[in-house]
Scaffold this motif. Structure first.
Motif, PDB file in Angstrom:
ATOM      1  N   MET A   1       0.525  -1.035   0.468  1.00 57.34           N
ATOM      2  CA  MET A   1       0.031  -0.005   0.181  1.00 57.34           C
ATOM      3  C   MET A   1       0.830   1.394   0.296  1.00 57.34           C
ATOM      4  SD  MET A   1      -2.967   1.091   2.704  1.00 57.34           S
ATOM      5  CE  MET A   1      -2.995   2.288   3.090  1.00 57.34           C
ATOM      6  N   ALA A   2       1.080   2.364  -1.087  1.00 60.77           N
ATOM      7  CA  ALA A   2       1.759   3.457  -0.586  1.00 60.77           C
ATOM      8  C   ALA A   2       0.648   4.420   0.386  1.00 60.77           C
ATOM      9  CB  ALA A   2       0.916   3.962  -2.173  1.00 60.77           C
ATOM     10  N   ASN A   3       1.952   4.926   0.867  1.00 60.78           N
ATOM     11  CA  ASN A   3       1.670   6.473   1.849  1.00 60.78           C
ATOM     12  C   ASN A   3       0.781   7.415   1.342  1.00 60.78           C
ATOM     13  OD1 ASN A   3       3.260   4.915   3.628  1.00 60.78           O
ATOM     14  ND2 ASN A   3       5.069   5.580   2.339  1.00 60.78           N
ATOM     15  N   VAL A   4      -0.191   7.815   1.396  1.00 60.07           N
ATOM     16  CA  VAL A   4      -1.736   8.462   0.918  1.00 60.07           C
ATOM     17  C   VAL A   4      -2.660   9.332   1.572  1.00 60.07           C
ATOM     18  CG1 VAL A   4      -1.972   7.145  -1.575  1.00 60.07           C
ATOM     19  CG2 VAL A   4      -3.123   6.768   1.268  1.00 60.07           C
ATOM     20  N   ILE A   5      -2.137  10.556   1.709  1.00 60.38           N
ATOM     21  CA  ILE A   5      -3.089  11.523   2.383  1.00 60.38           C
ATOM     22  C   ILE A   5      -4.823  10.769   3.068  1.00 60.38           C
ATOM     23  CG2 ILE A   5      -4.324  13.852   2.648  1.00 60.38           C
ATOM     24  CD1 ILE A   5      -1.454  14.869   1.468  1.00 60.38           C
ATOM     25  N   ASP A   6      -4.666  10.188   4.171  1.00 58.89           N
ATOM     26  CA  ASP A   6      -6.210   9.877   4.550  1.00 58.89           C
ATOM     27  C   ASP A   6      -6.966  10.290   5.262  1.00 58.89           C
ATOM     28  OD1 ASP A   6      -6.564   6.217   5.777  1.00 58.89           O
ATOM     29  OD2 ASP A   6      -5.205   8.459   6.247  1.00 58.89           O
ATOM     30  N   TYR A   7      -6.150  11.809   5.873  1.00 60.53           N
ATOM     31  CA  TYR A   7      -7.057  12.178   7.373  1.00 60.53           C
ATOM     32  C   TYR A   7      -6.405  13.483   7.460  1.00 60.53           C
ATOM     33  CZ  TYR A   7      -9.113  10.702  12.279  1.00 60.53           C
ATOM     34  OH  TYR A   7      -9.661  11.591  13.174  1.00 60.53           O
ATOM     35  N   ILE A   8      -7.514  14.383   7.878  1.00 64.41           N
ATOM     36  CA  ILE A   8      -6.691  15.559   8.085  1.00 64.41           C
ATOM     37  C   ILE A   8      -7.452  15.931   9.271  1.00 64.41           C
ATOM     38  CG2 ILE A   8      -7.316  16.709   5.708  1.00 64.41           C
ATOM     39  CD1 ILE A   8      -9.970  18.037   6.402  1.00 64.41           C
ATOM     40  N   GLU A   9      -6.861  16.388  10.560  1.00 66.62           N
ATOM     41  CA  GLU A   9      -6.933  17.592  11.108  1.00 66.62           C
ATOM     42  C   GLU A   9      -7.209  18.880  11.572  1.00 66.62           C
ATOM     43  OE1 GLU A   9      -4.422  15.758  14.601  1.00 66.62           O
ATOM     44  OE2 GLU A   9      -4.930  14.272  14.136  1.00 66.62           O
ATOM     45  N   LEU A  10      -8.669  19.426  12.180  1.00 60.40           N
ATOM     46  CA  LEU A  10      -8.776  20.737  12.560  1.00 60.40           C
ATOM     47  C   LEU A  10      -8.534  21.249  13.613  1.00 60.40           C
ATOM     48  CD1 LEU A  10     -12.545  20.539  10.214  1.00 60.40           C
ATOM     49  CD2 LEU A  10      -9.884  21.151   9.072  1.00 60.40           C
ATOM     50  N   PRO A  11      -7.589  22.059  13.315  1.00 61.55           N
ATOM     51  CA  PRO A  11      -7.080  22.557  14.804  1.00 61.55           C
ATOM     52  C   PRO A  11      -9.273  23.326  15.271  1.00 61.55           C
ATOM     53  CG  PRO A  11      -6.028  23.754  13.327  1.00 61.55           C
ATOM     54  CD  PRO A  11      -6.914  22.742  12.929  1.00 61.55           C
ATOM     55  N   VAL A  12      -9.118  23.296  16.634  1.00 55.59           N
ATOM     56  CA  VAL A  12     -10.318  24.389  16.986  1.00 55.59           C
ATOM     57  C   VAL A  12      -9.571  25.059  18.107  1.00 55.59           C
ATOM     58  CG1 VAL A  12     -11.688  22.516  15.643  1.00 55.59           C
ATOM     59  CG2 VAL A  12     -11.508  22.051  17.827  1.00 55.59           C
ATOM     60  N   ASP A  13     -10.562  25.779  19.213  1.00 51.50           N
ATOM     61  CA  ASP A  13     -10.777  26.507  19.650  1.00 51.50           C
ATOM     62  C   ASP A  13     -11.575  26.076  20.998  1.00 51.50           C
ATOM     63  OD1 ASP A  13      -8.916  28.726  18.757  1.00 51.50           O
ATOM     64  OD2 ASP A  13     -10.879  29.443  18.144  1.00 51.50           O
ATOM     65  N   GLY A  39     -12.982  12.651  16.960  1.00 47.53           N
ATOM     66  CA  GLY A  39     -13.138  11.726  15.511  1.00 47.53           C
ATOM     67  C   GLY A  39     -14.103  11.302  13.851  1.00 47.53           C
ATOM     68  N   ILE A  40     -13.812  12.124  13.183  1.00 44.81           N
ATOM     69  CA  ILE A  40     -15.214  12.692  12.222  1.00 44.81           C
ATOM     70  C   ILE A  40     -15.715  11.597  11.677  1.00 44.81           C
ATOM     71  CG2 ILE A  40     -16.103  14.096  10.414  1.00 44.81           C
ATOM     72  CD1 ILE A  40     -13.767  16.378  11.343  1.00 44.81           C
ATOM     73  N   TYR A  41     -16.571  11.004  11.632  1.00 44.32           N
ATOM     74  CA  TYR A  41     -16.830   9.832  10.668  1.00 44.32           C
ATOM     75  C   TYR A  41     -17.282  10.507   9.255  1.00 44.32           C
ATOM     76  CZ  TYR A  41     -17.795   6.373  14.794  1.00 44.32           C
ATOM     77  OH  TYR A  41     -17.584   6.574  16.115  1.00 44.32           O
ATOM     78  N   ASP A  42     -16.474   9.010   8.405  1.00 41.83           N
ATOM     79  CA  ASP A  42     -17.089   9.175   6.878  1.00 41.83           C
ATOM     80  C   ASP A  42     -18.940   9.151   6.499  1.00 41.83           C
ATOM     81  OD1 ASP A  42     -17.385   8.877   4.552  1.00 41.83           O
ATOM     82  OD2 ASP A  42     -15.759   7.644   3.478  1.00 41.83           O
ATOM     83  N   PRO A  43     -19.507  10.463   6.631  1.00 44.00           N
ATOM     84  CA  PRO A  43     -20.947   8.928   6.025  1.00 44.00           C
ATOM     85  C   PRO A  43     -21.107   8.461   5.517  1.00 44.00           C
ATOM     86  CG  PRO A  43     -20.209  11.510   5.265  1.00 44.00           C
ATOM     87  CD  PRO A  43     -18.889  10.991   6.182  1.00 44.00           C
ATOM     88  N   GLY A  44     -20.341   7.882   4.250  1.00 43.96           N
ATOM     89  CA  GLY A  44     -20.103   6.987   2.615  1.00 43.96           C
ATOM     90  C   GLY A  44     -19.742   6.125   3.261  1.00 43.96           C
ATOM     91  N   GLU A  45     -18.749   5.932   4.290  1.00 45.24           N
ATOM     92  CA  GLU A  45     -18.034   4.883   5.172  1.00 45.24           C
ATOM     93  C   GLU A  45     -18.163   4.753   6.116  1.00 45.24           C
ATOM     94  OE1 GLU A  45     -13.649   2.472   4.861  1.00 45.24           O
ATOM     95  OE2 GLU A  45     -14.787   4.483   3.494  1.00 45.24           O
ATOM     96  N   PRO A  46     -19.787   3.573   6.657  1.00 40.63           N
ATOM     97  CA  PRO A  46     -19.655   3.570   8.383  1.00 40.63           C
ATOM     98  C   PRO A  46     -18.528   2.948   8.797  1.00 40.63           C
ATOM     99  CG  PRO A  46     -21.557   3.243   7.079  1.00 40.63           C
ATOM    100  CD  PRO A  46     -20.499   2.972   5.739  1.00 40.63           C
ATOM    101  N   GLY A  47     -18.248   3.403   9.963  1.00 37.72           N
ATOM    102  CA  GLY A  47     -16.877   2.952  11.659  1.00 37.72           C
ATOM    103  C   GLY A  47     -16.028   3.643  10.742  1.00 37.72           C
ATOM    104  N   HIS A  48     -15.966   4.330   9.826  1.00 36.87           N
ATOM    105  CA  HIS A  48     -14.472   5.032   8.994  1.00 36.87           C
ATOM    106  C   HIS A  48     -14.920   6.432   9.607  1.00 36.87           C
ATOM    107  CE1 HIS A  48     -11.606   6.323   6.250  1.00 36.87           C
ATOM    108  NE2 HIS A  48     -10.910   5.542   6.688  1.00 36.87           N
ATOM    109  N   GLU A  49     -13.764   6.440   9.764  1.00 35.80           N
ATOM    110  CA  GLU A  49     -12.856   8.401   9.724  1.00 35.80           C
ATOM    111  C   GLU A  49     -12.320   8.905   8.884  1.00 35.80           C
ATOM    112  OE1 GLU A  49     -11.488   8.693  14.103  1.00 35.80           O
ATOM    113  OE2 GLU A  49     -13.482   7.972  14.912  1.00 35.80           O
ATOM    114  N   PHE A  50     -12.315   9.702   8.842  1.00 44.28           N
ATOM    115  CA  PHE A  50     -11.952  10.834   7.994  1.00 44.28           C
ATOM    116  C   PHE A  50     -10.989  11.724   8.273  1.00 44.28           C
ATOM    117  CE2 PHE A  50     -15.278  13.162   7.437  1.00 44.28           C
ATOM    118  CZ  PHE A  50     -15.579  14.615   7.528  1.00 44.28           C
ATOM    119  N   GLY A  51     -11.498  11.889   9.665  1.00 44.64           N
ATOM    120  CA  GLY A  51     -10.837  13.186   9.723  1.00 44.64           C
ATOM    121  C   GLY A  51     -10.910  13.611  11.589  1.00 44.64           C
TER     122      GLY A  51
END
Length: 118
Positions: A1-13, A39-51
């Motif tokens: 598997m290649a190293n790919v970006i698959d998650y983002i973090e948003l800094p919040v106050d 974690g932010i759930y991916d609405p298109g893939e239950p149980g998976h987080e995208f960020g």
């Protein structure tokens, strides 16, 4: 598997306020990892987080959003980053979902690399 970006973090106050905002504004649902991370759930893939939402101000981590690269072997990726001239910002450490580190590229862009527990 290649190293790919698959998650983002948003800094919040304010984590609770951010969760309420994104739930109402975008319909996002969250996976709470305690009082300091959601974690932010991916609405298109239950149980998976995208960020995730992290209670850090943007200035404490560069310029804001943190892109995370998923790795099958975080130690090998760490060695590759160092070999290519990357500068470690946050040492390799464990967190509830696996292990990760953060680095700056030669231009100063901040990225994270993680290896999930699974």
């Amino acid at each position: 598997m290649a190293n790919v970006i698959d998650y983002i973090e948003l800094p919040v106050d304010d984590l609770a306020q951010a969760k309420a905002f994104y739930a109402q504004a975008l319909g996002w649902a969250f996976n709470d990892y305690g009082p300091d991370y959601a974690g932010i759930y991916d609405p298109g893939e239950p149980g998976h987080e995208f960020g995730g939402l992290s209670p850090h101000t943007p200035a404490s981590r560069g310029e804001g959003v943190l892109a995370l690269v998923r790795s099958e072997n975080v130690e090998d990726t760490l060695a590759s980053v160092l070999g290519a001239g990357g500068r470690i910002q946050v040492e390799l450490h464990e967190y509830p979902g696996g292990r990760r580190f953060t680095f700056a590229d030669p231009s100063g862009n901040i990225l994270g690399v993680y290896q999930p527990l699974e």
